[in-house]
Design an enzyme around this catalytic site. Structure first.
Site: not given
Ligand code: PBG
Length: 324
Positions: A121, A131, A197, A207, A219, A235, A250, A276, A315
């Site tokens: 990206c 992006c 996404k 971020r 976005r 998609e 996501k 995140s 994570y």
């Protein structure tokens, strides 16, 4: 009838009995660990909104990947944080840029025993944080961005990755990248497509970690509307037709229904990104003593698997691998 006929509790009496009828497996091989590498720092820098995570140096990146790999995690996704940003994000395809140097370090450290994936990206690399490259009117120019994604894919393929993972949600990105890779002979380099996404509030901590918050606007002009699941299917189908080898949904938790539909309707290898903000919520609540962090984490990861994800980018990978 005073007593129930069915006695499901019979099979819940001991852990051994519960394991006997457990439907969903969760093990370290289902987890993909995201890592950050930052250019121009002498020591790794903790990310406050993602406790336990750091912006790594090349050296600490290797060490962290090795430790996680030894716990049985099979795959890694790398995000580069460059020192220099410009309107086009040109450090993203610099063969000596931090992204490519990090990928080579991972490849060297892990050999072919583990899967190395490059996030593909521009937002970490552009000075405006979007992006892609901007058109005159400030919107993201889809087709000029595709040309830049092709350059990035080639630089990442040269660095030795197994998979590139385009996350920018430009139309036609998988086809463009597939074509560029094939034309240069990288027919074995695969594509993990961030296919569905969503424009999510759960990307906040990332971020900070990747230093890529948009400097203006948001976005929503390229990421999906959280209300849509038919569109997510379209998609995903498009990305599969364009040549994706794996697809991804996501974030994960607010989209478990999408994960389920994608798996049922396509049968394609499917990853979910436990992002995140989802991580940060669990950590914050656990640090306050409001939930049991370990149990909550394992419950969440099992839930994402149960919904239909084959793989989970998370994570929690390192700690969860310890607990599994
Ligand atoms: C974009 C990208 C983002 C994430 C992964 N890739 C951020 C965004 O779209 O703003 C977010 C991941 C996370 O929150 O963990 N390159």
């Amino acid at each position: 009838m005073p007593f129930p006929q069915e006695r499901p509790r019979r099979m819940r009496r001991t852990l051994a009995l519960r394991l006997l009828i457990r439907e969903t497996d969760l093990s370290s091989r289902h987890l993909i660990a995201p890592l950050f590498v930052k250019e121009g720092v002498a020591d790794p820098i903790p990310i406050p909104s993602m406790p336990g995570h750091l912006q790594h140096t090349l050296e600490s990146l290797r060490k962290e990947a090795r430790e996680i790999a030894e716990k049985g995690v099979n795959a890694f996704v790398l995000f580069g944080v460059p020192e220099r940003k410009d309107p086009e994000g040109s450090e993203a395809w610099n063969p000596e840029g931090i992204g490519q140097r990090g990928l080579k370090a991972l490849r060297e450290e892990l050999g072919d025993d583990h899967v190395v994936i490059a996030d593909l990206c521009l937002d970490e690399y552009t000075d405006h944080g979007h992006c892609g490259v901007l058109a005159e009117d400030g919107s993201v120019d889809n087709d000029r961005t595709l040309e830049l994604y092709q350059r990035i894919a080639l630089a990442q393929a040269h660095a030795g990755v197994d998979l590139v993972a385009p996350s920018g949600m430009m139309d036609g990105q998988v086809a463009a990248i597939r074509r560029a890779l094939d034309d240069e002979g990288f027919t074995s380099t695969g594509i993990l497509a961030y296919a569905a996404k969503f424009a999510s509030s759960f990307y906040g901590p990332f971020r900070d970690a990747a230093e890529c918050a948009p400097q203006f606007g948001d976005r929503t002009g390229y990421q999906m509307d959280p209300a849509n699941s038919d569109e997510a299917l379209r998609e995903v189908r498009t990305d599969i037709e364009e040549g994706a080898d794996l697809v991804m949904v996501k974030p994960a938790l607010p989209y478990l229904d999408v994960i389920r539909r994608v798996k049922q309707e396509t049968g394609f290898p499917l990853a979910a990104y436990n992002v995140s903000g989802e991580y940060a919520m669990v950590k914050a609540a656990a640090m306050n003593g409001w939930i049991d962090g370990r149990r909550a984490t394992l419950e969440i990861l099992a839930g994402i698997r149960r919904a239909g994800a084959d793989l989970i980018l998370t994570y929690h990978a390192k700690e969860a691998a310890d607990w599994l």
